[in-house]
Write a protein that holds these residues in place. Structure first.
Motif, PDB file in Angstrom:
ATOM      1  N   LEU A 199      31.747  54.279  44.276  1.00 53.35           N
ATOM      2  CA  LEU A 199      33.157  53.989  44.479  1.00 53.35           C
ATOM      3  C   LEU A 199      33.860  53.910  43.133  1.00 53.35           C
ATOM      4  CD1 LEU A 199      32.763  51.118  47.066  1.00 53.35           C
ATOM      5  CD2 LEU A 199      33.459  53.448  47.552  1.00 53.35           C
ATOM      6  N   VAL A 200      35.038  54.447  43.072  1.00 46.63           N
ATOM      7  CA  VAL A 200      35.856  54.266  41.886  1.00 46.63           C
ATOM      8  C   VAL A 200      36.505  52.904  42.059  1.00 46.63           C
ATOM      9  CG1 VAL A 200      37.785  55.155  40.553  1.00 46.63           C
ATOM     10  CG2 VAL A 200      36.240  56.732  41.731  1.00 46.63           C
ATOM     11  N   ASP A 201      35.972  51.926  41.361  1.00 47.77           N
ATOM     12  CA  ASP A 201      36.350  50.559  41.693  1.00 47.77           C
ATOM     13  C   ASP A 201      36.907  49.769  40.524  1.00 47.77           C
ATOM     14  OD1 ASP A 201      32.985  49.087  41.658  1.00 47.77           O
ATOM     15  OD2 ASP A 201      34.054  50.303  40.211  1.00 47.77           O
ATOM     16  N   GLU A 202      37.282  50.413  39.461  1.00 47.47           N
ATOM     17  CA  GLU A 202      37.814  49.657  38.345  1.00 47.47           C
ATOM     18  C   GLU A 202      39.325  49.693  38.385  1.00 47.47           C
ATOM     19  OE1 GLU A 202      36.034  47.742  36.504  1.00 47.47           O
ATOM     20  OE2 GLU A 202      34.222  48.459  37.430  1.00 47.47           O
ATOM     21  N   PRO A 203      39.997  48.632  38.116  1.00 46.64           N
ATOM     22  CA  PRO A 203      39.549  47.274  37.838  1.00 46.64           C
ATOM     23  C   PRO A 203      39.377  46.425  39.094  1.00 46.64           C
ATOM     24  CG  PRO A 203      41.898  47.369  37.513  1.00 46.64           C
ATOM     25  CD  PRO A 203      41.449  48.764  37.915  1.00 46.64           C
ATOM     26  N   ILE A 204      39.752  46.961  40.239  1.00 47.12           N
ATOM     27  CA  ILE A 204      39.706  46.156  41.461  1.00 47.12           C
ATOM     28  C   ILE A 204      38.287  45.723  41.791  1.00 47.12           C
ATOM     29  CG2 ILE A 204      40.121  46.194  43.948  1.00 47.12           C
ATOM     30  CD1 ILE A 204      42.637  47.848  43.349  1.00 47.12           C
ATOM     31  N   GLY A 205      37.321  46.621  41.602  1.00 49.93           N
ATOM     32  CA  GLY A 205      35.925  46.258  41.863  1.00 49.93           C
ATOM     33  C   GLY A 205      35.473  45.096  41.007  1.00 49.93           C
ATOM     34  N   SER A 206      35.908  45.077  39.764  1.00 49.46           N
ATOM     35  CA  SER A 206      35.560  43.964  38.873  1.00 49.46           C
ATOM     36  C   SER A 206      36.191  42.660  39.333  1.00 49.46           C
ATOM     37  CB  SER A 206      36.016  44.265  37.444  1.00 49.46           C
ATOM     38  OG  SER A 206      35.354  45.390  36.947  1.00 49.46           O
ATOM     39  N   ILE A 207      37.412  42.748  39.804  1.00 51.00           N
ATOM     40  CA  ILE A 207      38.108  41.554  40.293  1.00 51.00           C
ATOM     41  C   ILE A 207      37.373  40.990  41.506  1.00 51.00           C
ATOM     42  CG2 ILE A 207      40.240  40.715  41.357  1.00 51.00           C
ATOM     43  CD1 ILE A 207      41.692  42.923  39.642  1.00 51.00           C
ATOM     44  N   VAL A 208      37.046  41.865  42.460  1.00 51.61           N
ATOM     45  CA  VAL A 208      36.333  41.421  43.661  1.00 51.61           C
ATOM     46  C   VAL A 208      34.968  40.851  43.285  1.00 51.61           C
ATOM     47  CG1 VAL A 208      35.290  42.187  45.829  1.00 51.61           C
ATOM     48  CG2 VAL A 208      37.570  42.989  45.196  1.00 51.61           C
ATOM     49  N   ALA A 209      34.253  41.508  42.382  1.00 47.15           N
ATOM     50  CA  ALA A 209      32.931  41.020  41.963  1.00 47.15           C
ATOM     51  C   ALA A 209      33.028  39.646  41.299  1.00 47.15           C
ATOM     52  CB  ALA A 209      32.269  42.031  41.023  1.00 47.15           C
ATOM     53  N   ASP A 228      25.864  38.622  53.357  1.00 44.39           N
ATOM     54  CA  ASP A 228      24.499  38.594  52.834  1.00 44.39           C
ATOM     55  C   ASP A 228      23.574  39.693  53.338  1.00 44.39           C
ATOM     56  OD1 ASP A 228      24.417  37.671  55.381  1.00 44.39           O
ATOM     57  OD2 ASP A 228      23.193  35.914  54.972  1.00 44.39           O
ATOM     58  N   THR A 229      24.087  40.674  54.061  1.00 50.19           N
ATOM     59  CA  THR A 229      23.265  41.798  54.492  1.00 50.19           C
ATOM     60  C   THR A 229      23.852  43.079  53.904  1.00 50.19           C
ATOM     61  OG1 THR A 229      24.538  42.276  56.500  1.00 50.19           O
ATOM     62  CG2 THR A 229      22.770  40.629  56.697  1.00 50.19           C
ATOM     63  N   PRO A 230      23.048  44.125  53.787  1.00 48.04           N
ATOM     64  CA  PRO A 230      23.589  45.377  53.233  1.00 48.04           C
ATOM     65  C   PRO A 230      24.779  45.908  54.028  1.00 48.04           C
ATOM     66  CG  PRO A 230      21.203  45.483  53.283  1.00 48.04           C
ATOM     67  CD  PRO A 230      21.599  44.220  54.003  1.00 48.04           C
ATOM     68  N   GLN A 231      24.727  45.794  55.354  1.00 49.46           N
ATOM     69  CA  GLN A 231      25.837  46.273  56.176  1.00 49.46           C
ATOM     70  C   GLN A 231      27.111  45.484  55.889  1.00 49.46           C
ATOM     71  OE1 GLN A 231      22.785  45.514  57.314  1.00 49.46           O
ATOM     72  NE2 GLN A 231      22.104  46.960  58.858  1.00 49.46           N
ATOM     73  N   ARG A 232      26.984  44.174  55.839  1.00 53.19           N
ATOM     74  CA  ARG A 232      28.155  43.335  55.586  1.00 53.19           C
ATOM     75  C   ARG A 232      28.696  43.553  54.179  1.00 53.19           C
ATOM     76  NH1 ARG A 232      26.694  37.521  58.402  1.00 53.19           N
ATOM     77  NH2 ARG A 232      26.633  38.335  60.531  1.00 53.19           N
ATOM     78  N   LEU A 233      27.796  43.691  53.215  1.00 53.79           N
ATOM     79  CA  LEU A 233      28.229  43.889  51.835  1.00 53.79           C
ATOM     80  C   LEU A 233      29.007  45.191  51.688  1.00 53.79           C
ATOM     81  CD1 LEU A 233      28.236  42.724  49.005  1.00 53.79           C
ATOM     82  CD2 LEU A 233      26.072  43.895  48.601  1.00 53.79           C
ATOM     83  N   LEU A 234      28.533  46.254  52.326  1.00 53.77           N
ATOM     84  CA  LEU A 234      29.234  47.530  52.264  1.00 53.77           C
ATOM     85  C   LEU A 234      30.624  47.419  52.890  1.00 53.77           C
ATOM     86  CD1 LEU A 234      29.180  50.524  51.520  1.00 53.77           C
ATOM     87  CD2 LEU A 234      28.110  50.957  53.739  1.00 53.77           C
ATOM     88  N   ALA A 235      30.706  46.807  54.062  1.00 53.10           N
ATOM     89  CA  ALA A 235      32.003  46.626  54.719  1.00 53.10           C
ATOM     90  C   ALA A 235      32.908  45.727  53.880  1.00 53.10           C
ATOM     91  CB  ALA A 235      31.807  46.043  56.112  1.00 53.10           C
ATOM     92  N   PHE A 236      32.343  44.654  53.357  1.00 51.47           N
ATOM     93  CA  PHE A 236      33.120  43.719  52.542  1.00 51.47           C
ATOM     94  C   PHE A 236      33.736  44.422  51.336  1.00 51.47           C
ATOM     95  CE2 PHE A 236      32.962  41.048  48.695  1.00 51.47           C
ATOM     96  CZ  PHE A 236      33.994  40.172  48.987  1.00 51.47           C
ATOM     97  N   LYS A 237      32.910  45.141  50.594  1.00 49.73           N
ATOM     98  CA  LYS A 237      33.436  45.807  49.396  1.00 49.73           C
ATOM     99  C   LYS A 237      34.511  46.821  49.759  1.00 49.73           C
ATOM    100  CE  LYS A 237      29.663  45.234  46.170  1.00 49.73           C
ATOM    101  NZ  LYS A 237      28.738  45.914  45.262  1.00 49.73           N
ATOM    102  N   THR A 238      34.255  47.590  50.790  1.00 55.21           N
ATOM    103  CA  THR A 238      35.230  48.605  51.197  1.00 55.21           C
ATOM    104  C   THR A 238      36.578  47.977  51.505  1.00 55.21           C
ATOM    105  OG1 THR A 238      33.461  50.000  52.095  1.00 55.21           O
ATOM    106  CG2 THR A 238      35.715  50.421  52.874  1.00 55.21           C
ATOM    107  N   PHE A 239      36.587  46.970  52.379  1.00 55.23           N
ATOM    108  CA  PHE A 239      37.855  46.371  52.784  1.00 55.23           C
ATOM    109  C   PHE A 239      38.437  45.455  51.725  1.00 55.23           C
ATOM    110  CE2 PHE A 239      35.958  47.526  56.905  1.00 55.23           C
ATOM    111  CZ  PHE A 239      36.954  48.417  57.305  1.00 55.23           C
ATOM    112  N   ALA A 240      37.611  44.773  50.962  1.00 53.13           N
ATOM    113  CA  ALA A 240      38.135  43.899  49.910  1.00 53.13           C
ATOM    114  C   ALA A 240      38.846  44.722  48.837  1.00 53.13           C
ATOM    115  CB  ALA A 240      37.015  43.060  49.295  1.00 53.13           C
ATOM    116  N   TYR A 241      38.282  45.863  48.451  1.00 53.44           N
ATOM    117  CA  TYR A 241      38.921  46.703  47.441  1.00 53.44           C
ATOM    118  C   TYR A 241      40.300  47.152  47.934  1.00 53.44           C
ATOM    119  CZ  TYR A 241      34.360  47.289  45.092  1.00 53.44           C
ATOM    120  OH  TYR A 241      33.178  47.103  44.442  1.00 53.44           O
ATOM    121  N   ILE A 242      40.354  47.584  49.178  1.00 56.71           N
ATOM    122  CA  ILE A 242      41.628  48.064  49.729  1.00 56.71           C
ATOM    123  C   ILE A 242      42.645  46.931  49.787  1.00 56.71           C
ATOM    124  CG2 ILE A 242      42.752  48.914  51.827  1.00 56.71           C
ATOM    125  CD1 ILE A 242      40.059  50.462  52.350  1.00 56.71           C
ATOM    126  N   ARG A 243      42.232  45.798  50.332  1.00 54.31           N
ATOM    127  CA  ARG A 243      43.191  44.710  50.535  1.00 54.31           C
ATOM    128  C   ARG A 243      43.602  44.029  49.238  1.00 54.31           C
ATOM    129  NH1 ARG A 243      41.135  42.132  56.106  1.00 54.31           N
ATOM    130  NH2 ARG A 243      42.194  40.306  55.261  1.00 54.31           N
TER     131      ARG A 243
END
Length: 129
Positions: A11-21, A35-50
């Motif tokens: 994912l091109v996630d800078e700087p938003i990815g850093s903020i979420v992390a 805490d699961t791979p499925q949840r983490l993938l969904a979380f990152k996807t939607f957190a970056y957007i929002r």
């Protein structure tokens, strides 16, 4: 279960990815919710957007000084404690919504065995020709 390395989507996630992390690292309750791979993938996807949407709204709603070579507009916005709290709250909301979706934990993360076999057959045919 599929190995996490097999599901990684660059994912091109800078700087938003850093903020979420940073928010995720600073708030243990968020990490527990995703805490699961499925949840983490969904979380990152939607957190970056929002988070991107919230930052865009903040930029439109507030005047910031023109760029002078030091802080970016995101740094300036997040320097305001109220704005930072709004972003943190949005990340927390995403984590809570993802955690409520118990069906997501059952969904496979990668292709099923039939799709893998079709790809192997395709690759074999390509290599033979």
């Amino acid at each position: 279960m599929t190995d996490p390395e097999e599901i990684w989507i660059p994912l091109v996630d800078e700087p938003i990815g850093s903020i979420v992390a940073q928010i995720q690292a600073g708030h243990a309750e968020i990490a527990k919710l995703v805490d699961t791979p499925q949840r983490l993938l969904a979380f990152k996807t939607f957190a970056y957007i929002r988070v991107g949407i919230v930052l865009g709204e903040l930029l439109l709603e507030n005047d910031i000084e023109p760029y002078n070579g030091s802080d970016t507009w995101i740094d300036k916005l997040l320097g305001n404690p109220d704005f930072k709290a709004r972003v943190v709250e949005e990340v927390r909301r995403v984590a809570e919504e993802v955690a409520r979706d118990t069906d997501a934990d059952e969904a496979p993360l990668g292709p099923d065995e039939a799709a893998r076999q079709r790809f192997r057959d395709f690759a074999r045919r390509q290599l033979e020709s």
